[in-house]
Design a protein around this motif. Structure first.
Motif, mmCIF file in Angstrom:
data_model
loop_
_atom_site.group_PDB
_atom_site.id
_atom_site.type_symbol
_atom_site.label_atom_id
_atom_site.label_comp_id
_atom_site.label_asym_id
_atom_site.label_seq_id
_atom_site.Cartn_x
_atom_site.Cartn_y
_atom_site.Cartn_z
ATOM 1 N N UNK A 79 40.780 49.479 39.256
ATOM 2 C CA UNK A 79 40.457 48.651 40.359
ATOM 3 C C UNK A 79 41.328 47.327 40.016
ATOM 4 N N UNK A 80 42.157 47.029 40.774
ATOM 5 C CA UNK A 80 43.008 45.816 40.546
ATOM 6 C C UNK A 80 42.605 44.870 41.416
ATOM 7 N N UNK A 81 42.179 43.523 40.882
ATOM 8 C CA UNK A 81 41.550 42.563 41.717
ATOM 9 C C UNK A 81 42.677 41.311 41.651
ATOM 10 N N UNK A 82 42.860 40.800 42.650
ATOM 11 C CA UNK A 82 43.616 39.710 43.005
ATOM 12 C C UNK A 82 43.078 38.609 43.959
ATOM 13 N N UNK A 83 43.550 37.431 43.826
ATOM 14 C CA UNK A 83 42.996 36.175 44.542
ATOM 15 C C UNK A 83 41.724 36.086 44.383
ATOM 16 N N UNK A 84 41.188 36.296 43.002
ATOM 17 C CA UNK A 84 39.734 36.192 42.829
ATOM 18 C C UNK A 84 39.120 34.845 43.251
ATOM 19 N N UNK A 85 37.959 34.968 43.496
ATOM 20 C CA UNK A 85 37.194 33.765 44.136
ATOM 21 C C UNK A 85 35.929 33.549 43.210
ATOM 22 N N UNK A 86 35.383 32.454 42.996
ATOM 23 C CA UNK A 86 34.132 32.341 42.498
ATOM 24 C C UNK A 86 33.084 33.267 42.793
ATOM 25 N N UNK A 87 32.982 33.635 44.258
ATOM 26 C CA UNK A 87 32.025 34.574 44.656
ATOM 27 C C UNK A 87 32.082 36.168 44.161
ATOM 28 N N UNK A 88 33.226 36.251 43.567
ATOM 29 C CA UNK A 88 33.652 37.838 43.123
ATOM 30 C C UNK A 88 32.710 37.832 41.643
ATOM 31 N N UNK A 89 32.131 36.900 41.388
ATOM 32 C CA UNK A 89 31.509 36.904 39.887
ATOM 33 C C UNK A 89 30.232 37.734 40.111
ATOM 34 N N UNK A 90 30.185 38.758 39.337
ATOM 35 C CA UNK A 90 29.282 39.509 39.145
ATOM 36 C C UNK A 90 29.383 40.854 38.119
ATOM 37 N N UNK A 91 28.196 41.559 37.888
ATOM 38 C CA UNK A 91 28.550 42.795 37.025
ATOM 39 C C UNK A 91 28.887 43.802 38.011
#
Length: 119
Positions: A79-91
């Motif tokens: 899983x390539x994650x880009x333009x990450x946001x604080x709301x992406x914070x999780x397990x």
């Protein structure tokens, strides 16, 4: 079926991060490999799922920013994650579904890896 997750960690907003999950064991066929996530106080939600037919499904909140792919022998999903946001914070949890060597359905979960997006 045993899943080994890698990746995750701390990243600044707007940054990128990748996750990987390798499945091993008595696997006959994998029908789907993907990722779910759960933030504190929230329900677990779909992030992305890759099917054996080659299609990909994404959660609304990550579509266009995350990319899922199956690599190597088909038993590894990234899983390539880009333009990450604080709301992406999780397990983030890896999920793999299919049939084992005796044709029994399995639905396996990884132990989870923390992704924190913060400045």
């Amino acid at each position: 079926v045993h899943l080994v997750e890698s990746g995750g960690g701390l990243v600044q907003p707007g940054g990128s991060l990748s996750l990987s999950c390798a499945a091993s064991g008595s696997i006959f066929v994998i029908n789907g490999m993907g990722w779910y996530r759960q933030a504190p106080g929230k329900q677990r939600e779909l992030v992305a799922m890759r099917t054996s037919g080659g299609s990909s499904n994404y959660g609304d909140s990550v579509r266009g920013r995350f990319t899922i792919s199956r690599i190597n022998d088909g038993n590894t999903v990234s899983l390539q994650m880009s333009s990450l946001k604080p709301e992406d914070t999780a397990v983030y949890y890896c999920n793999v579904r299919g049939y084992d060597s005796v044709r029994k359905v399995f639905d396996s979960w990884g132990q989870g890896t923390q992704v924190t997006v913060s400045s």
